[in-house]
Write an enzyme that holds these catalytic residues in place. Structure first.
Site, PDB file in Angstrom:
ATOM      1  N   GLN A 168       0.826  -1.214   0.000  1.00 39.25           N
ATOM      2  CA  GLN A 168       0.000   0.000   0.000  1.00 39.25           C
ATOM      3  C   GLN A 168       0.855   1.258   0.000  1.00 39.25           C
ATOM      4  O   GLN A 168       1.783   1.381   0.798  1.00 39.25           O
ATOM      5  CB  GLN A 168      -0.892   0.012   1.229  1.00 39.25           C
ATOM      6  CG  GLN A 168      -1.728   1.272   1.323  1.00 39.25           C
ATOM      7  CD  GLN A 168      -2.819   1.117   2.362  1.00 39.25           C
ATOM      8  OE1 GLN A 168      -2.580   1.301   3.538  1.00 39.25           O
ATOM      9  NE2 GLN A 168      -4.003   0.754   1.916  1.00 39.25           N
ATOM     10  N   HIS A 208       0.501   5.010   0.774  1.00 36.35           N
ATOM     11  CA  HIS A 208      -0.421   5.921   1.457  1.00 36.35           C
ATOM     12  C   HIS A 208      -0.327   7.275   0.783  1.00 36.35           C
ATOM     13  O   HIS A 208       0.770   7.764   0.518  1.00 36.35           O
ATOM     14  CB  HIS A 208      -0.035   6.007   2.933  1.00 36.35           C
ATOM     15  CG  HIS A 208      -1.050   6.699   3.788  1.00 36.35           C
ATOM     16  ND1 HIS A 208      -1.336   8.039   3.659  1.00 36.35           N
ATOM     17  CD2 HIS A 208      -1.841   6.233   4.776  1.00 36.35           C
ATOM     18  CE1 HIS A 208      -2.270   8.359   4.556  1.00 36.35           C
ATOM     19  NE2 HIS A 208      -2.587   7.287   5.239  1.00 36.35           N
ATOM     20  N   LEU A 238       4.388   9.883   7.787  1.00 37.61           N
ATOM     21  CA  LEU A 238       2.966   9.832   7.506  1.00 37.61           C
ATOM     22  C   LEU A 238       2.194  10.996   8.106  1.00 37.61           C
ATOM     23  O   LEU A 238       2.446  11.414   9.228  1.00 37.61           O
ATOM     24  CB  LEU A 238       2.384   8.538   8.075  1.00 37.61           C
ATOM     25  CG  LEU A 238       0.994   8.246   7.512  1.00 37.61           C
ATOM     26  CD1 LEU A 238       1.121   7.671   6.120  1.00 37.61           C
ATOM     27  CD2 LEU A 238       0.221   7.331   8.411  1.00 37.61           C
ATOM     28  N   GLU A 249      -4.632   9.775   7.409  1.00 38.92           N
ATOM     29  CA  GLU A 249      -5.861   9.961   6.678  1.00 38.92           C
ATOM     30  C   GLU A 249      -6.923  10.633   7.555  1.00 38.92           C
ATOM     31  O   GLU A 249      -7.846  11.269   7.051  1.00 38.92           O
ATOM     32  CB  GLU A 249      -6.349   8.554   6.309  1.00 38.92           C
ATOM     33  CG  GLU A 249      -7.394   8.478   5.288  1.00 38.92           C
ATOM     34  CD  GLU A 249      -7.510   7.027   4.847  1.00 38.92           C
ATOM     35  OE1 GLU A 249      -6.579   6.516   4.206  1.00 38.92           O
ATOM     36  OE2 GLU A 249      -8.528   6.408   5.168  1.00 38.92           O
ATOM     37  N   ARG A 254      -7.220   4.209  -0.442  1.00 40.89           N
ATOM     38  CA  ARG A 254      -5.867   4.763  -0.568  1.00 40.89           C
ATOM     39  C   ARG A 254      -5.232   4.576  -1.937  1.00 40.89           C
ATOM     40  O   ARG A 254      -4.555   5.469  -2.439  1.00 40.89           O
ATOM     41  CB  ARG A 254      -4.963   4.130   0.492  1.00 40.89           C
ATOM     42  CG  ARG A 254      -5.337   4.615   1.854  1.00 40.89           C
ATOM     43  CD  ARG A 254      -4.509   3.996   2.918  1.00 40.89           C
ATOM     44  NE  ARG A 254      -4.938   4.565   4.192  1.00 40.89           N
ATOM     45  CZ  ARG A 254      -4.513   4.168   5.375  1.00 40.89           C
ATOM     46  NH1 ARG A 254      -3.630   3.183   5.462  1.00 40.89           N
ATOM     47  NH2 ARG A 254      -4.948   4.743   6.462  1.00 40.89           N
ATOM     48  N   HIS A 281       3.800   2.187   2.570  1.00 41.57           N
ATOM     49  CA  HIS A 281       3.206   2.207   3.892  1.00 41.57           C
ATOM     50  C   HIS A 281       2.951   0.838   4.492  1.00 41.57           C
ATOM     51  O   HIS A 281       3.265   0.598   5.651  1.00 41.57           O
ATOM     52  CB  HIS A 281       1.888   2.988   3.781  1.00 41.57           C
ATOM     53  CG  HIS A 281       1.189   3.228   5.066  1.00 41.57           C
ATOM     54  ND1 HIS A 281       1.798   3.851   6.125  1.00 41.57           N
ATOM     55  CD2 HIS A 281      -0.070   2.928   5.480  1.00 41.57           C
ATOM     56  CE1 HIS A 281       0.937   3.946   7.135  1.00 41.57           C
ATOM     57  NE2 HIS A 281      -0.196   3.378   6.767  1.00 41.57           N
ATOM     58  N   ARG A 306      -5.449  -2.482   1.827  1.00 36.67           N
ATOM     59  CA  ARG A 306      -6.004  -2.431   3.178  1.00 36.67           C
ATOM     60  C   ARG A 306      -6.724  -1.112   3.416  1.00 36.67           C
ATOM     61  O   ARG A 306      -6.234  -0.049   3.042  1.00 36.67           O
ATOM     62  CB  ARG A 306      -4.869  -2.565   4.193  1.00 36.67           C
ATOM     63  CG  ARG A 306      -5.291  -2.253   5.615  1.00 36.67           C
ATOM     64  CD  ARG A 306      -4.185  -2.477   6.598  1.00 36.67           C
ATOM     65  NE  ARG A 306      -3.161  -1.465   6.590  1.00 36.67           N
ATOM     66  CZ  ARG A 306      -3.254  -0.284   7.209  1.00 36.67           C
ATOM     67  NH1 ARG A 306      -4.349   0.058   7.846  1.00 36.67           N
ATOM     68  NH2 ARG A 306      -2.246   0.567   7.156  1.00 36.67           N
TER      69      ARG A 306
HETATM   70  C1  LIG Z   1       3.050   5.782  10.315  1.00 38.49           C
HETATM   71  C2  LIG Z   1       2.014   4.710  10.339  1.00 38.49           C
HETATM   72  C3  LIG Z   1       0.699   4.989  10.688  1.00 38.49           C
HETATM   73  C4  LIG Z   1      -0.266   4.008  10.725  1.00 38.49           C
HETATM   74  N1  LIG Z   1      -1.543   4.323  11.089  1.00 38.49           N
HETATM   75  C5  LIG Z   1      -2.466   3.340  11.180  1.00 38.49           C
HETATM   76  C6  LIG Z   1      -3.793   3.627  11.622  1.00 38.49           C
HETATM   77  O1  LIG Z   1      -4.130   4.756  11.957  1.00 38.49           O
HETATM   78  N2  LIG Z   1      -4.676   2.619  11.693  1.00 38.49           N
HETATM   79  C7  LIG Z   1      -4.342   1.330  11.357  1.00 38.49           C
HETATM   80  O2  LIG Z   1      -5.179   0.449  11.463  1.00 38.49           O
HETATM   81  N3  LIG Z   1      -3.091   1.031  10.944  1.00 38.49           N
HETATM   82  C8  LIG Z   1      -2.149   2.002  10.852  1.00 38.49           C
HETATM   83  N4  LIG Z   1      -0.877   1.683  10.435  1.00 38.49           N
HETATM   84  C9  LIG Z   1      -0.517   0.287  10.226  1.00 38.49           C
HETATM   85  C10 LIG Z   1      -0.279  -0.407  11.544  1.00 38.49           C
HETATM   86  O3  LIG Z   1       0.198   0.526  12.477  1.00 38.49           O
HETATM   87  C11 LIG Z   1       0.740  -1.512  11.447  1.00 38.49           C
HETATM   88  O4  LIG Z   1       0.443  -2.330  10.369  1.00 38.49           O
HETATM   89  C12 LIG Z   1       0.728  -2.351  12.700  1.00 38.49           C
HETATM   90  O5  LIG Z   1       0.905  -1.537  13.822  1.00 38.49           O
HETATM   91  C13 LIG Z   1       1.767  -3.442  12.679  1.00 38.49           C
HETATM   92  O6  LIG Z   1       1.817  -4.052  13.941  1.00 38.49           O
HETATM   93  P1  LIG Z   1       2.677  -5.352  14.168  1.00 38.49           P
HETATM   94  O7  LIG Z   1       2.474  -5.734  15.597  1.00 38.49           O
HETATM   95  O8  LIG Z   1       2.361  -6.350  13.137  1.00 38.49           O
HETATM   96  O9  LIG Z   1       4.191  -4.896  13.925  1.00 38.49           O
HETATM   97  P2  LIG Z   1       5.118  -3.805  14.629  1.00 38.49           P
HETATM   98  O10 LIG Z   1       4.392  -2.927  15.555  1.00 38.49           O
HETATM   99  O11 LIG Z   1       5.923  -3.196  13.556  1.00 38.49           O
HETATM  100  O12 LIG Z   1       6.050  -4.687  15.547  1.00 38.49           O
HETATM  101  C14 LIG Z   1       7.025  -5.529  15.030  1.00 38.49           C
HETATM  102  C15 LIG Z   1       7.758  -6.147  16.191  1.00 38.49           C
HETATM  103  O13 LIG Z   1       8.587  -7.189  15.712  1.00 38.49           O
HETATM  104  C16 LIG Z   1       9.855  -7.097  16.273  1.00 38.49           C
HETATM  105  N5  LIG Z   1      10.792  -7.695  15.325  1.00 38.49           N
HETATM  106  C17 LIG Z   1      10.984  -7.410  14.020  1.00 38.49           C
HETATM  107  N6  LIG Z   1      11.945  -8.202  13.510  1.00 38.49           N
HETATM  108  C18 LIG Z   1      12.355  -9.018  14.507  1.00 38.49           C
HETATM  109  C19 LIG Z   1      13.328 -10.036  14.612  1.00 38.49           C
HETATM  110  N7  LIG Z   1      14.099 -10.389  13.584  1.00 38.49           N
HETATM  111  N8  LIG Z   1      13.491 -10.642  15.800  1.00 38.49           N
HETATM  112  C20 LIG Z   1      12.740 -10.285  16.885  1.00 38.49           C
HETATM  113  N9  LIG Z   1      11.815  -9.325  16.824  1.00 38.49           N
HETATM  114  C21 LIG Z   1      11.621  -8.708  15.656  1.00 38.49           C
HETATM  115  C22 LIG Z   1      10.069  -5.637  16.545  1.00 38.49           C
HETATM  116  O14 LIG Z   1      10.974  -5.485  17.612  1.00 38.49           O
HETATM  117  C23 LIG Z   1       8.669  -5.190  16.932  1.00 38.49           C
HETATM  118  O15 LIG Z   1       8.490  -5.386  18.316  1.00 38.49           O
HETATM  119  C24 LIG Z   1       0.086   2.684  10.384  1.00 38.49           C
HETATM  120  C25 LIG Z   1       1.395   2.382  10.030  1.00 38.49           C
HETATM  121  C26 LIG Z   1       2.356   3.375   9.984  1.00 38.49           C
HETATM  122  C27 LIG Z   1       3.738   3.029   9.559  1.00 38.49           C
END
Ligand SMILES: Cc1cc2nc3c(=O)[nH]c(=O)nc-3n(C[C@H](O)[C@H](O)[C@H](O)COP(=O)(O)OP(=O)(O)OC[C@H]3O[C@@H](n4cnc5c(N)ncnc54)[C@H](O)[C@@H]3O)c2cc1C
Ligand code: SF4
Ligand code: FES
Lengths: 259, 584
Positions: free
Chosen positions: B240, B242, B252, B255, B286, B353, B394
């Site tokens: 995606q 954004h 970012l 939205e 988006r 994004h 998404r």
């Molecule tokens: C700027 C921004 C704004 C956003 N706004 C929104 C929103 O308003 N609404 C919405 O629904 N979504 C939004 N999104 C999308 C959403 O925030 C993310 O897709 C989501 O938070 C991802 O969560 P996650 O737990 O999968 O990964 P993350 O929160 O990225 O966590 C990844 C974790 O994995 C760990 N990790 C990575 N690699 C390894 C490794 N090799 N070994 C051990 N640990 C590792 C890291 O330490 C971290 O703790 C946004 C994204 C961005 C970038």
């Protein structure tokens, strides 16, 4: 002292480019280096680089790490002031490297960069964060309610009650406040401003029912009474939290038992 | 080398990992391995909100939400999964509130809701207020709240442990998860975590693009670890872009800014989205908005001396509204651009994004070894996974939802599995792949630099597989990536030490990005249609006859050691909704 120079061609290819219409300037980053695998002594090292003054200090550190000296070590992740990884002492003040633009910190003079103070330095700008997080965990930083039956819908909270603790919900646990505090430097046992900020966030949340317990924890000899109101913490906070005010509110709550 | 034994191991401590940990810790002996301190995870950067049809401010229901999710995903969504997402949304928001999340409130004290792109009342009639939020800090509040509750539950974290390999043992012809191999940043020591169940929650992979909203650390480590062990990756061509990243930096601007009434304008001040999406306008989905922006730029209506951006205009909104609802993003504009959003429009451009694709799972979070077979003991949730609730695109606010709904599901499923399952025997020399990789990098005398290869990768990805793609541009990317993968063999690092060797880990992360970039480009080349985030100028229409199917990419190693990407396809689960043309 080594003074490697980065040329413009490399800088222009950097993944976070500056702005085409602004001129590059030459700056000196004077960095406090420490690597116990190499030497028990910390030393200052100068790096010169060509950089757009509208770029972040973090961009400068990356230019050094990526193009000049891969051994330079620091923590970072989000690069826009949200994750709290890169608090460091820049020209003697605690700041986030990713939220500090070069132009705002007198780049005509060498920019000094060192690890935050009061926590053990492990390598270059990396410190041991464990004592900091321990103090945070000690204030029971989670919502505690006594209702025996979980409500089926959300708990209600008025917009005013929500506003009451808004400021302290912004904390990103970067440690800039705690490691700018002279009381903390002298006595690592002091909870430090960040832990008090996070206690405040729950003490003043109308849904929480463990305010008394948290206040007792902070009534301890290493608690809020150690604060000497130097305002360093408020100046340091990259989230603009009124840290000293939050500490004062906790002190007042301890006296009046009203919150 | 140290060997640890846990019932359940979770890789990652973002929203998905911690939501899973809260469940798994209550039910089984659990360890969370994370390369960042939990509160540094990129979930904290999310701004706008989390969708749930609470109907607190206007009529709404989960069926409308399901429909919007399916339509937003350009019908590549698995509809059974989307239905679960929309139904369980309501409880997952309420769970967070009960854990302490400080949502913004309505005048009567319930959780407030606002508009967001692609979310509508009654199947596209008009925008609906479905996004639950805490100013423009929703992700920060979710991350903090989940961490607070992990502290409360006594979750055991291994901070700054990088998982670099997935261990798989074949038992009676079935691939089973045996554990993971991790590298400890502080000491350089290798750790084997033997576990009955492993959950990947390691987040996205946006750093193969140059202009991106993603953190430096989002390098697809989890996707790469399982892919290298022969497991498939699903729909990796769908990424995606954004619409509103800060010009050139990619940071970012939510939205939610358009949800609050912000307007996109070209150099003539024209509200150009009216032309492309007459009903939803600036709040169309988006992919539609990002393409519209680039169309304006290409047709000469971009802003600035180089005509390479457009404006996000908030100047007509009252300053009090900006302060109350969008405090962080207005501060980003002030800090990084020196612009006052009360009075000046903000220059923006689309920014890479979100990865719609990832490790394929079923709705319990179980990882798939092919179209149907699960890998016992292996789970994934969050951005690393592909359930698929997001399909080809998404909807905003559906990812914070995804990490909560499927993080919880995976946490429960994995812990229940590990309560009854036995440990699977570790493969012989479980550490060997990681040790080899690290020793090769540490001792390499090659002349290639990590930063240079990464720059070239990011430049080719931005130029060739971003918002607009063609056979020609994708082929250019495929060739460039192949060249970079070759040169990567000669990459050398400067830091040879063991302590906090981030030089070494950046090299490892680059290797992951290169593997995943190849999968993305190869998958994109084969998909000769346009759908959601994947837009092929040479095939501008959606082709349901040939491409209403998920891509499944496998790593193949030939007899001579050459690696290739093999593509297969998986049917889409359709229940209620027949594909229709997508209009906003
Ligand atoms: C700027 C921004 C704004 C956003 N706004 C929104 C929103 O308003 N609404 C919405 O629904 N979504 C939004 N999104 C999308 C959403 O925030 C993310 O897709 C989501 O938070 C991802 O969560 P996650 O737990 O999968 O990964 P993350 O929160 O990225 O966590 C990844 C974790 O994995 C760990 N990790 C990575 N690699 C390894 C490794 N090799 N070994 C051990 N640990 C590792 C890291 O330490 C971290 O703790 C946004 C994204 C961005 C970038
Ligand atoms: S109060 Fe401010 S300075 Fe202190 S840890 Fe929190 S964000 Fe950092
Ligand atoms: S890198 Fe995240 S706060 Fe600076």
């Amino acid at each position: 002292m080594a003074t490697p120079v980065l040329d413009k061609a490399d800088a222009a290819g950097s993944p976070e480019p500056g702005f085409a219409d602004s001129p590059y300037i030459t700056v000196t980053f004077r960095i406090r280096r420490f690597n116990p695998e190499v030497s028990a002594e910390a030393t200052w090292e100068d790096f010169q680089l060509e950089i757009d003054p509208k770029e972040r200090v973090l961009d400068g550190l990356h230019k050094i790490k990526w193009d000049l000296d891969g051994t330079l070590t620091f923590r970072r992740s989000c690069a826009h002031g949200i994750c709290g990884s890169d608090a460091m002492r820049i020209n003697g003040k605690n700041r986030l490297a990713c939220k500090t633009l070069i132009k705002d910190i007198s780049p005509e003079k060498p920019i000094t960069i060192e690890a935050i103070k009061g926590l053990t330095v492990l390598k270059d700008l990396v410190v041991d964060m464990e004592p900091f997080f321990q103090a945070y965990r000690d204030v029971m930083p989670f919502l505690i309610t006594k209702d025996t039956n979980e409500p089926t819908r959300e708990r209600l909270q008025s917009a005013e009650d929500r506003e009451r603790f808004d400021d302290t919900t912004k904390c990103i646990l970067c440690a800039a406040c705690t490691t700018s505090c002279p009381v903390f430097w002298n006595d690592g046992q002091y909870f430090g401003p960040a832990a008090i900020v996070n206690a405040h966030r729950f003490i003043f949340d109308s849904r929480d029912e463990a305010g008394e317990q948290r206040l007792e924890i902070l009534n301890d000899r290493d608690g809020v009474w150690r604060c000497r109101t130097t305002f360093n913490c408020t100046d340091a906070c990259p989230r603009g939290i009124e840290v000293t005010k939050a500490i004062a509110e906790v002190k007042r709550a301890l006296i009046t038992r009203r919150y | 080398m140290k060997i640890h034994k846990y019932d359940t191991v979770i890789v990652g401590a973002g929203g998905a990992g911690m939501r899973a940990a809260i469940e798994a810790t209550k039910r089984s002996r659990t360890a969370v391995l994370t390369k960042l301190y939990p509160t540094r995870s990129h979930t904290g950067a999310a701004q706008g909100g989390m969708a749930a049809a609470l109907a607190n401010v206007e009529e709404d229901n989960w069926e409308w939400h399901t429909f919007d999710t399916v339509k937003g995903g350009d019908y590549l969504v698995d509809q059974d999964a989307a239905e679960i997402l929309a139904k369980e949304a309501i409880d997952s928001v309420l769970d967070l509130e009960k854990m302490g999340l400080p949502f913004n409130r309505t005048p009567n004290g319930t959780i407030d809701q606002r508009r967001f792109g692609g979310h509508s009342r009654n199947h596209g009639e008009a925008p609906v207020r479905r996004s639950c939020y805490a100013a423009d800090r929703t992700g920060h509040m979710i991350l903090q709240t989940l961490y607070q509750n992990c502290v409360k539950e006594g979750v055991e974290f291994f901070n700054e442990f990088y998982v670099l390999d997935q261990l798989i043992t074949e038992v009676g012809g079935v691939k089973r998860s045996a554990g993971v191999v991790a590298y400890e940043l502080a000491t350089g020591e290798i750790h084997i975590f033997q576990a009955k169940a492993v959950i990947y929650a390691s987040g996205g992979t946006g750093k193969f693009f140059k202009v991106t909203s993603n953190a430096h650390t989002l390098t697809g480590d989890g996707q790469a670890a399982v892919y290298r062990r022969g497991l498939p990756l699903e729909d990796m061509e769908f990424f995606q872009f954004h619409p509103t990243g800060i010009w050139r930096m990619g940071i970012l601007l939510t939205e939610g800014a358009r949800g609050e009434g912000g307007i996109l304008r070209n150099k003539d001040g024209e509200r150009f989205m009216e032309k492309y999406a007459p009903v939803m306008k600036d709040l169309a989905s988006r992919d539609v908005v990002s393409r519209s922006i680039y169309t304006e730029i290409r047709e000469g209506r971009g802003c600035g001396p180089e005509g390479d951006h457009v404006f996000l205009d908030l100047t007509h909104l009252p300053p009090e509204q900006l302060d109350a609802k969008l405090p962080d993003i207005t501060e980003f504009a002030r800090t990084y651009l020196g612009i006052e959003p009360y009075t000046d429009p903000i220059p923006i451009q689309p920014t890479a994004h979100y990865a719609m694709g990832g490790i394929p799972t079923n709705v319990q979070g179980e990882v798939l070894a092919d179209n149907t077979t699960v890998v016992p003991g292996l789970y994934a949730a969050g951005e690393v996974a592909c359930v698929s609730v997001h399909g080809a695109n998404r909807l905003g606010t559906n990812s914070l939802l995804d990490i909560n709904v499927f993080g919880k599901r995976a946490g429960i499923a994995a812990a229940e599995y590990s309560q009854t399952a036995d440990f699977v025997e570790l493969p012989e020399n479980p550490e060997s792949l990681v040790v080899e990789q690290i020793e090769r990098l540490r001792s390499s005398t090659g002349n290639e630099r990590v930063a240079e290869l990464r720059r070239e990768l990011q430049e080719t990805m931005d130029a060739n597989v971003m918002v607009f793609r063609t056979e020609q541009t994708i082929k250019t990317a495929v060739e460039k990536i192949a060249e970079l993968r070759e040169r990567y063999k000669n990459v050398a690092i400067q830091d040879k030490g063991k302590r906090f060797n981030t030089d070494l880990l950046e090299a490892v992360e680059l290797g992951n990005l290169l593997d995943l970039a190849e999968v993305m480009a190869v998958s994109a080349l084969a998909r000769k249609e346009s759908r959601g985030g994947h837009y092929r100028e040479d095939y501008p229409n959606r082709d349901d006859v040939n491409f209403m199917r998920h891509t499944m990419a496998y790593r193949e190693v030939g007899a001579d050691g050459t690696e290739t990407v093999r593509l297969d396809y998986k049917p889409v689960v359709q229940t209620r909704y027949q594909p229709m043309e997508r209009k906003y």
